[in-house]
Design a protein around this motif. Structure first.
Motif, PDB file in Angstrom:
ATOM      1  N   PRO A 201       0.844  -1.197   0.000  1.00  0.00           N
ATOM      2  CA  PRO A 201       0.000   0.000   0.000  1.00  0.00           C
ATOM      3  C   PRO A 201       0.883   1.253   0.000  1.00  0.00           C
ATOM      4  O   PRO A 201       2.059   1.186   0.393  1.00  0.00           O
ATOM      5  CB  PRO A 201      -0.807  -0.141   1.286  1.00  0.00           C
ATOM      6  CG  PRO A 201      -0.035  -1.074   2.150  1.00  0.00           C
ATOM      7  CD  PRO A 201       0.736  -1.967   1.240  1.00  0.00           C
TER       8      PRO A 201
ATOM      9  N   THR B 225       1.189  -5.634   4.296  1.00  0.00           N
ATOM     10  CA  THR B 225       0.400  -4.530   4.842  1.00  0.00           C
ATOM     11  C   THR B 225       0.616  -4.411   6.350  1.00  0.00           C
ATOM     12  O   THR B 225       1.094  -5.343   6.994  1.00  0.00           O
ATOM     13  CB  THR B 225      -1.125  -4.738   4.643  1.00  0.00           C
ATOM     14  OG1 THR B 225      -1.566  -5.780   5.525  1.00  0.00           O
ATOM     15  CG2 THR B 225      -1.480  -5.092   3.207  1.00  0.00           C
TER      16      THR B 225
ATOM     17  N   GLN C  29      -2.461   0.168   4.825  1.00  0.00           N
ATOM     18  CA  GLN C  29      -3.174  -1.107   4.624  1.00  0.00           C
ATOM     19  C   GLN C  29      -3.773  -1.224   3.221  1.00  0.00           C
ATOM     20  O   GLN C  29      -3.992  -2.315   2.723  1.00  0.00           O
ATOM     21  CB  GLN C  29      -4.264  -1.270   5.692  1.00  0.00           C
ATOM     22  CG  GLN C  29      -3.647  -1.429   7.078  1.00  0.00           C
ATOM     23  CD  GLN C  29      -4.538  -0.927   8.198  1.00  0.00           C
ATOM     24  OE1 GLN C  29      -5.675  -1.354   8.312  1.00  0.00           O
ATOM     25  NE2 GLN C  29      -4.033  -0.005   9.019  1.00  0.00           N
TER      26      GLN C  29
ATOM     27  N   SER D 173      -5.185  -6.752  -0.433  1.00  0.00           N
ATOM     28  CA  SER D 173      -4.822  -7.876   0.441  1.00  0.00           C
ATOM     29  C   SER D 173      -5.625  -9.125   0.114  1.00  0.00           C
ATOM     30  O   SER D 173      -5.614 -10.089   0.868  1.00  0.00           O
ATOM     31  CB  SER D 173      -5.048  -7.493   1.905  1.00  0.00           C
ATOM     32  OG  SER D 173      -6.376  -7.046   2.080  1.00  0.00           O
TER      33      SER D 173
END
Lengths: 471, 189
Positions: free
Chosen positions: B73, B99, B119, B125
């Motif tokens: 990220p 993350t 994140q 993710s």
């Protein structure tokens, strides 16, 4: 039955999957003859009962959580109009669009129209009881829109041209060998050397669906919870297919029963503890997604929420039966039910099988359309003990048995029996008469239902009264 | 009459003149009543087939996992990146993702991501097969009620408990369906 505008109404016939083709006893008899089905169900429900029991025993406050969950649901129902309007306001403020659907037909119309407006001809779906209930896939198909189920069990059902038989695991009636056969037969591009190892089967589904996830622009989901206070929706799942559907497409359409609300954000603390442990027997399910309207730059930029009645207000109108709306669709009652474990879900006819289905389906449709379901139980009470929100299913079953239309002859026979028992001389004569008809094993209509699967008890050689009179 | 008015009038008619509901008894363990137990978090993560690394050098852990094309990220701590790693342009072409996290729940072995800059958006993710997630011990809370008090409902939230799994075949849990099949958690003191 005539309905008045604005009065609680049941789910209309002819659309959706709440009504079976035949009464429960007839369907159950067929299911009981299938020994493979009984073996699969016995194995699966036994597994889940052990797992669930173990993780529930880890929480010292399970009973307190159940009590809170039950009371929270009752409090939610009591304030439903204001909470629904609050939810609509919050979702709208966060960039979502809220639609209201009075019944299955209207919900299907709304969703079909929304998909058509995107110009797309395929949607991906997260497992959802509400869309099963209203027959959305069939409605989309009629409109030329393909609906791809992405939950593994739903995929097994869809590829097998089968019907779901369990709330949580719709393919519970299939074992690994049968699943392998379905994949080999129906899954395009599947490896012909596929084994029946569950991890290999799961990997096959991963490969098969990945491209579909990445290329489909519209998703349809249900919702486990909606928070009125914040407008937040929650979907609990395991595989990641839910995350795919909720984050990859451009448009998300969520169909949710009006009873799925919780009042505040903090109230989720009760249900997020109850649901996974009662449902899959996990401390927490692998993935839970929560979203509020639209988030710029993250996930679908168009979000529609369809709020569904489809008979729920009719359930709410029944003071005894309304607690069936507290159900959080965990399926714990199915897994402990001695009747469900033997007949499986298909025998119930409705998408809601098992004990909760036996009280929910007849109330959603009107009891005359599912008249055999309130009897699909031995009233043992295991469902009540297992329910994480303490729905008193046995009491609702008994209540509904009183609502089911009874033949007039049965009523007359009952009145005659009551009169006889009220008059000692008559009663004594009736006992002697019963002794003389010793060979009778079956009762005549309309009471023959009682002796359909059991013999009439043999009268004793001497009644208590005769014995007493001789002393 | 709109369907909204129709449904709301049906609900009101169904409820009738009933008295207001009973107060909700909240005798369960509420937020703040328990101390977070990091050992319990580790135990529960491992029980659900996540791999836990208790060392301070994230870059070294990440390097050891041979992440291939790694996606991160925008707000990631750059010191966590293994030297010489190949960064993927997006999650569609990445083998692994690294993350941070927002909250971890000890009692359930759950990690929550909230889409903060370290994140990333939700699908970041989700698509790569390996998720390396860095959790600080001060982000660990005892229970689900504690987690909710720390989270912002208006953010997109993903609660993760172990790698992707299914119970759909004979109700046995099997790891590895659509989400990352490998979840590695680096626990920073």
């Amino acid at each position: 039955m005539s309905t008045f505008l604005g009065m609680p109404a049941t789910s209309p016939p002819g659309v959706g999957n709440l009504r079976g083709d035949e009464p429960f006893p007839k369907a159950a008899r067929k299911a009981l003859a299938n020994s493979q089905l009984r073996r699969n169900l016995g194995h699966a429900t036994g597994t889940i009962r052990r797992k669930s029991g173990a993780v529930i025993s880890e929480l010292p406050d399970w009973q307190e959580l159940r009590a809170a969950g039950s009371a929270l649901k009752a409090a939610t129902m009591a304030r439903l109009p204001e909470l629904l309007e609050q939810l609509e306001e919050k979702v709208t403020a966060a960039g979502g669009v809220v639609h209201w659907a009075a019944d299955a037909a209207e919900a299907n119309r709304i969703v079909t129209g929304l998909v058509r407006a995107t110009g797309q001809e395929r949607v991906i779906k997260v497992k959802s009881m509400a869309t099963q209930e209203i027959g959305l896939n069939e409605a989309l198909e009629e409109a030329g829109i393909a609906a791809v189920e992405t939950d593994l069990a739903e995929l097994i059902v869809q590829l097998g041209h089968d019907k779901p038989s369990h709330i949580l695991v719709p393919a519970i009636h299939r074992n690994r060998a049968e699943i392998r056969e379905i994949f080999l037969r129906e899954m395009p591009g599947v490896d012909p050397a596929l084994t029946d190892d569950p991890a290999t089967l799961a990997a096959a589904a991963r490969r098969y669906l990945r491209e579909t996830f990445l290329s489909t622009k519209v998703a349809v989901s249900g919702a486990n919870f909606a928070v009125a206070e914040t407008g937040t929706l929650a979907v609990l799942e395991s595989e990641g297919n839910g995350r795919m559907c909720l984050t990859l497409p451009e448009t998300l359409i969520t169909v949710m029963g009006i009873e799925k609300l919780v009042p505040t954000w903090q109230d989720l603390e009760v249900f997020l503890q109850l649901l996974p442990r009662a449902s899959t027997g996990e401390r927490m399910n692998p993935y839970t997604s929560m979203w509020t309207g639209v988030t710029p730059g993250d996930g679908p930029q168009e979000f529609h929420l369809v709020l569904l009645d489809n008979g729920r207000t009719a359930v709410l109108a029944d003071e005894v039966g309304r607690q069936a709306l507290h159900c959080i669709r965990c399926s714990a009652c199915l897994n402990v039910c001695p009747v469900y474990e033997r007949t499986g879900g298909h025998a119930y006819g409705s998408v809601y099988p098992g004990p909760i289905g036996a009280v929910l389906s007849p109330q959603l449709t009107g009891v005359e359309d599912n008249a055999s379901l309130p009897y699909a139980s031995s009233l043992c009470g295991a469902c009540f003990d297992a329910c994480p929100v303490k729905i008193d299913i046995p009491s609702i079953l008994v209540h509904l048995r009183n609502e089911v239309p009874h033949p007039r002859a049965e009523k007359a026979a009952m009145a005659a029996a009551a009169y006889t028992m009220d008059h000692p001389a008559l009663y004594t004569r009736a006992q002697h008469a019963a002794k003389l008809s010793k060979h009778a094993k079956k009762l005549p209509p309309p009471l023959n239902g009682w002796t359909a699967s059991r013999d009439l008890p043999e009268p004793p050689p001497e009644t208590f009264r005769d014995w007493w009179a001789k002393r | 009459m709109s369907s909204k008015d129709l449904i709301l009038s049906r609900v009101r008619a169904a409820l009738g003149q009933q008295a207001s509901a009973e107060p909700v008894p909240r005798d369960y363990r509420s937020a703040g009543s328990l101390e977070p137990d990091v050992e319990m978090l580790v135990d529960r993560l491992v029980d659900y087939k996540a791999v836990v690394h208790r060392e301070q050098d994230v870059a070294a852990v990440a390097a050891r996992l041979q992440p291939g094309r790694l996606v991160v990220p925008p707000g990631i701590d750059r010191s966590w990146l293994p030297p010489g790693v190949t960064l993927a342009e997006d999650e569609f072409t990445a083998d692994a993702v690294l993350t941070a996290a927002t909250v971890a729940v000890a009692e359930t072995g759950t990690i929550v991501l909230d889409g903060s800059p370290d994140q990333g958006h939700r699908r970041l993710s989700l698509l790569p097969d390996l998720h390396i997630c860095v959790v600080r011990t001060d982000q660990v809370v005892a229970s689900v009620p504690d987690a909710l008090t720390r989270l912002d409902a208006t953010r997109p939230l993903t609660w993760i408990s172990g790698p992707s799994a299914t119970s759909d075949i004979e109700l046995n849990r099997v790891e590895g369906v659509h989400g990352p099949r490998n979840l590695h958690v680096v626990l920073l003191d």
